[in-house]
Design a protein around this motif. Structure first.
Motif, PDB file in Angstrom:
ATOM      1  N   LEU A   6      -4.492   9.541   1.861  1.00 31.27           N
ATOM      2  CA  LEU A   6      -4.717   8.648   0.499  1.00 31.27           C
ATOM      3  C   LEU A   6      -3.994   7.545   0.593  1.00 31.27           C
ATOM      4  O   LEU A   6      -2.930   7.434   0.968  1.00 31.27           O
ATOM      5  CB  LEU A   6      -4.068   9.633  -0.524  1.00 31.27           C
ATOM      6  CG  LEU A   6      -4.547   9.461  -2.198  1.00 31.27           C
ATOM      7  CD1 LEU A   6      -4.518  10.532  -2.962  1.00 31.27           C
ATOM      8  CD2 LEU A   6      -3.360   8.446  -2.520  1.00 31.27           C
ATOM      9  N   LEU A   7      -4.882   6.539   0.090  1.00 31.52           N
ATOM     10  CA  LEU A   7      -4.202   5.122   0.058  1.00 31.52           C
ATOM     11  C   LEU A   7      -4.346   4.672  -1.226  1.00 31.52           C
ATOM     12  O   LEU A   7      -5.333   5.064  -2.130  1.00 31.52           O
ATOM     13  CB  LEU A   7      -4.755   4.184   1.141  1.00 31.52           C
ATOM     14  CG  LEU A   7      -5.081   4.643   2.483  1.00 31.52           C
ATOM     15  CD1 LEU A   7      -5.904   3.525   3.200  1.00 31.52           C
ATOM     16  CD2 LEU A   7      -3.635   4.747   3.081  1.00 31.52           C
ATOM     17  N   ALA A   8      -3.329   3.789  -2.010  1.00 30.57           N
ATOM     18  CA  ALA A   8      -3.472   3.389  -3.137  1.00 30.57           C
ATOM     19  C   ALA A   8      -2.751   1.972  -3.187  1.00 30.57           C
ATOM     20  O   ALA A   8      -1.713   1.712  -2.331  1.00 30.57           O
ATOM     21  CB  ALA A   8      -3.227   4.275  -4.068  1.00 30.57           C
ATOM     22  N   PRO A   9      -3.050   1.112  -3.962  1.00 34.25           N
ATOM     23  CA  PRO A   9      -2.267  -0.072  -4.074  1.00 34.25           C
ATOM     24  C   PRO A   9      -0.789   0.194  -4.968  1.00 34.25           C
ATOM     25  O   PRO A   9      -0.887   1.103  -5.594  1.00 34.25           O
ATOM     26  CB  PRO A   9      -3.170  -1.150  -4.801  1.00 34.25           C
ATOM     27  CG  PRO A   9      -3.990  -0.209  -5.799  1.00 34.25           C
ATOM     28  CD  PRO A   9      -4.110   1.008  -4.896  1.00 34.25           C
ATOM     29  N   VAL A  10       0.133  -0.781  -4.665  1.00 36.49           N
ATOM     30  CA  VAL A  10       1.301  -0.634  -5.157  1.00 36.49           C
ATOM     31  C   VAL A  10       1.241  -1.864  -6.358  1.00 36.49           C
ATOM     32  O   VAL A  10       1.276  -3.103  -5.922  1.00 36.49           O
ATOM     33  CB  VAL A  10       2.620  -0.921  -4.329  1.00 36.49           C
ATOM     34  CG1 VAL A  10       3.736  -0.952  -5.191  1.00 36.49           C
ATOM     35  CG2 VAL A  10       2.779   0.060  -3.313  1.00 36.49           C
ATOM     36  N   GLY A  11       1.101  -1.440  -7.500  1.00 37.43           N
ATOM     37  CA  GLY A  11       0.796  -2.513  -8.574  1.00 37.43           C
ATOM     38  C   GLY A  11      -0.661  -2.112  -9.088  1.00 37.43           C
ATOM     39  O   GLY A  11      -1.475  -1.257  -8.639  1.00 37.43           O
ATOM     40  N   ALA A  12      -1.113  -3.107  -9.977  1.00 33.90           N
ATOM     41  CA  ALA A  12      -2.436  -3.021 -10.717  1.00 33.90           C
ATOM     42  C   ALA A  12      -3.590  -3.388  -9.805  1.00 33.90           C
ATOM     43  O   ALA A  12      -4.722  -3.158 -10.250  1.00 33.90           O
ATOM     44  CB  ALA A  12      -2.500  -3.584 -12.187  1.00 33.90           C
ATOM     45  N   GLU A  13      -3.374  -4.361  -9.049  1.00 27.95           N
ATOM     46  CA  GLU A  13      -4.745  -4.783  -8.369  1.00 27.95           C
ATOM     47  C   GLU A  13      -5.068  -4.044  -7.267  1.00 27.95           C
ATOM     48  O   GLU A  13      -4.742  -3.504  -6.377  1.00 27.95           O
ATOM     49  CB  GLU A  13      -4.066  -6.248  -7.623  1.00 27.95           C
ATOM     50  CG  GLU A  13      -5.008  -7.153  -7.092  1.00 27.95           C
ATOM     51  CD  GLU A  13      -5.866  -7.913  -8.140  1.00 27.95           C
ATOM     52  OE1 GLU A  13      -7.085  -8.390  -7.738  1.00 27.95           O
ATOM     53  OE2 GLU A  13      -5.399  -7.975  -9.326  1.00 27.95           O
ATOM     54  N   PRO A  14      -6.395  -3.679  -7.529  1.00 32.56           N
ATOM     55  CA  PRO A  14      -7.366  -2.873  -6.708  1.00 32.56           C
ATOM     56  C   PRO A  14      -7.112  -3.577  -5.096  1.00 32.56           C
ATOM     57  O   PRO A  14      -7.164  -4.674  -5.023  1.00 32.56           O
ATOM     58  CB  PRO A  14      -8.541  -2.815  -7.190  1.00 32.56           C
ATOM     59  CG  PRO A  14      -8.470  -3.269  -8.578  1.00 32.56           C
ATOM     60  CD  PRO A  14      -7.375  -4.066  -8.629  1.00 32.56           C
ATOM     61  N   LEU A  15      -7.561  -2.648  -4.106  1.00 34.11           N
ATOM     62  CA  LEU A  15      -7.521  -2.789  -2.651  1.00 34.11           C
ATOM     63  C   LEU A  15      -8.851  -3.185  -2.426  1.00 34.11           C
ATOM     64  O   LEU A  15      -9.855  -2.557  -2.542  1.00 34.11           O
ATOM     65  CB  LEU A  15      -6.850  -1.762  -1.788  1.00 34.11           C
ATOM     66  CG  LEU A  15      -5.430  -1.447  -1.885  1.00 34.11           C
ATOM     67  CD1 LEU A  15      -5.180  -0.078  -1.157  1.00 34.11           C
ATOM     68  CD2 LEU A  15      -4.685  -2.597  -1.351  1.00 34.11           C
ATOM     69  N   PRO A  16      -9.116  -4.326  -1.602  1.00 35.73           N
ATOM     70  CA  PRO A  16     -10.362  -4.597  -0.814  1.00 35.73           C
ATOM     71  C   PRO A  16     -10.652  -3.490   0.218  1.00 35.73           C
ATOM     72  O   PRO A  16      -9.861  -3.121   0.891  1.00 35.73           O
ATOM     73  CB  PRO A  16     -10.180  -5.909  -0.310  1.00 35.73           C
ATOM     74  CG  PRO A  16      -8.872  -6.260  -0.103  1.00 35.73           C
ATOM     75  CD  PRO A  16      -8.124  -5.332  -1.263  1.00 35.73           C
ATOM     76  N   VAL A  17     -11.825  -3.024   0.310  1.00 34.12           N
ATOM     77  CA  VAL A  17     -12.071  -2.049   1.295  1.00 34.12           C
ATOM     78  C   VAL A  17     -13.478  -2.173   1.937  1.00 34.12           C
ATOM     79  O   VAL A  17     -14.419  -2.758   1.664  1.00 34.12           O
ATOM     80  CB  VAL A  17     -12.460  -0.438   0.268  1.00 34.12           C
ATOM     81  CG1 VAL A  17     -12.793   0.620   1.276  1.00 34.12           C
ATOM     82  CG2 VAL A  17     -11.371  -0.227  -0.581  1.00 34.12           C
ATOM     83  N   VAL A  37       0.800  -1.288   0.055  1.00 26.20           N
ATOM     84  CA  VAL A  37      -0.031  -0.187  -0.022  1.00 26.20           C
ATOM     85  C   VAL A  37       1.070   1.260   0.022  1.00 26.20           C
ATOM     86  O   VAL A  37       1.892   1.390   0.621  1.00 26.20           O
ATOM     87  CB  VAL A  37      -0.763   0.012   1.153  1.00 26.20           C
ATOM     88  CG1 VAL A  37      -1.778   1.380   1.162  1.00 26.20           C
ATOM     89  CG2 VAL A  37      -1.947  -1.290   1.209  1.00 26.20           C
ATOM     90  N   HIS A  38       0.589   2.083  -1.031  1.00 21.28           N
ATOM     91  CA  HIS A  38       1.189   3.622  -0.910  1.00 21.28           C
ATOM     92  C   HIS A  38       0.342   4.343  -0.153  1.00 21.28           C
ATOM     93  O   HIS A  38      -0.985   4.470  -0.593  1.00 21.28           O
ATOM     94  CB  HIS A  38       1.682   4.036  -2.375  1.00 21.28           C
ATOM     95  CG  HIS A  38       2.030   5.250  -2.308  1.00 21.28           C
ATOM     96  ND1 HIS A  38       3.429   5.526  -1.898  1.00 21.28           N
ATOM     97  CD2 HIS A  38       1.841   6.659  -2.824  1.00 21.28           C
ATOM     98  CE1 HIS A  38       3.773   6.995  -1.997  1.00 21.28           C
ATOM     99  NE2 HIS A  38       2.415   7.490  -2.290  1.00 21.28           N
ATOM    100  N   GLY A  39       0.774   5.279   0.496  1.00 22.35           N
ATOM    101  CA  GLY A  39      -0.095   6.226   1.520  1.00 22.35           C
ATOM    102  C   GLY A  39       0.534   7.566   1.413  1.00 22.35           C
ATOM    103  O   GLY A  39       1.683   7.573   1.274  1.00 22.35           O
ATOM    104  N   VAL A  40      -0.315   8.530   1.352  1.00 23.90           N
ATOM    105  CA  VAL A  40      -0.015  10.096   1.673  1.00 23.90           C
ATOM    106  C   VAL A  40      -0.844  10.507   2.665  1.00 23.90           C
ATOM    107  O   VAL A  40      -2.027  10.715   2.591  1.00 23.90           O
ATOM    108  CB  VAL A  40      -0.195  10.727   0.296  1.00 23.90           C
ATOM    109  CG1 VAL A  40       0.256  12.163   0.582  1.00 23.90           C
ATOM    110  CG2 VAL A  40       0.489  10.226  -0.855  1.00 23.90           C
TER     111      VAL A  40
END
Length: 313
Positions: A261-272, A181-184
């Motif tokens: 802000l959270l985003a996946p590292v890679g193309a696979e979306p994150l479950p929320v 996970v990449h976070g800002v």
């Protein structure tokens, strides 16, 4: 005569009896009251907006966190107080506010408690197909295995076991690898591999546990928790930390922010998940805090932006 609308989820445990109790309590105070039951299509927000449009002076929500969240979305920023009769699986928002869970005390507080200004969270879930789903949250937005455990907690088990259904669903995922996970967080960015990342508006759990000690629903902050256990034994440290019996340095990372802000590292979306409801997958999650956006009737006397119910007619 002041009017109170009761927004009730008819599928919640004890809903019918709670509705009758609220109607009696309202009548005893000389108020008019009407009932608006939720449906699959209208989960509480539309009912609350109709109450606002009619000039109603207060709203009481009967149900779980999902029902309360829907009603709170409509009432945010209006100055109209929300009473809560908790009747859900976990009732985390009510627990964080210190609201009574017993039926008679819950009804009395929902109808006649002192309004307290509390924070709400906002989130935007960006989907892989380009859609953006904006919503408010009361307690938490979570990504990773936390969200998958909530997906796995079936409706039947939730009704039978209550909040331990979530725990049972999560136990089977303890050994699974984490999510990149990449976070800002405000203006700082970082990348981590975590079992879950949780963005809390309120950090209390059932059984008196706290994800982040010393936080409250009116501190004007979000509390981002990164859960990174490397061994099964680390879960014991997490549990001890939640009970206030130890610390889980290196396993639980916490940060107080106003925006995340959270985003996946890679193309696979994150479950929320949002407030205990599975929300599918997202390629970016934006969260922020709305300080003091909601008035909730609570026990005791607290300063608030409004007083007792007054007719707006």
């Amino acid at each position: 005569m002041p009017v109170l609308t009761v927004v009730a989820n008819p599928t919640s445990r004890g809903s019918a009896g709670a509705v009758e109790d609220v109607l009696r309590a309202a009548a005893a105070r000389g108020w008019d009251a009407r009932v608006a039951r939720t449906t699959v299509a209208e989960t509480g927000e539309a009912q609350a907006r109709r109450a606002l449009a009619a000039g109603d002076a207060a709203v009481v929500a009967i149900g779980g966190d999902g029902t309360v969240r829907a009603v709170a979305t409509a009432l945010a920023g209006t100055g109209i107080p929300l009473g809560i009769v908790p009747r859900g699986t976990a009732d985390l928002f009510a627990r964080n506010l210190g609201l009574p869970l017993a039926a008679s005390a819950a009804v009395a507080t929902a109808v006649a408690g002192e309004p307290r200004a509390v924070d709400l969270g906002t989130c935007v879930l960006h989907r892989a197909d380009g859609r953006a789903d904006a919503q408010r949250f009361l307690v938490v937005v979570g990504v990773g295995h936390d969200a998958l455990a909530i997906e796995a907690a079936s409706l039947r088990r939730k009704h039978r076991l209550g909040w331990p259904a979530y725990v049972a669903a999560g136990l089977g995922r303890l050994r699974l690898p984490g999510f990149r996970v990449h976070g800002v967080l405000d203006d700082e960015s970082a990348t981590t591999e975590a079992w879950s990342v949780l963005v809390h508006n309120a950090a209390g759990l059932p059984a008196g546990l706290r994800v982040v000690p010393g936080t409250s629903v009116d501190d004007g902050l979000l509390h981002v928790v990164t859960v990174t256990p490397r061994r099964v034994q680390d879960w014991a440290r997490i549990a001890a930390s939640g009970a206030g019996l130890g610390r889980a340095a290196g396993v639980l990372g916490t940060r107080a922010v106003r925006r995340a802000l959270l985003a996946p590292v890679g193309a696979e979306p994150l479950p929320v998940q949002v407030d205990g409801d599975a929300e599918g997958r997202a390629v970016r999650i934006e969260a922020a805090v709305e300080p003091g956006a909601l008035l909730v009737r609570a026990p005791g006397r607290r300063p608030a932006a409004t007083g007792r119910i007054e007719s707006r007619r």
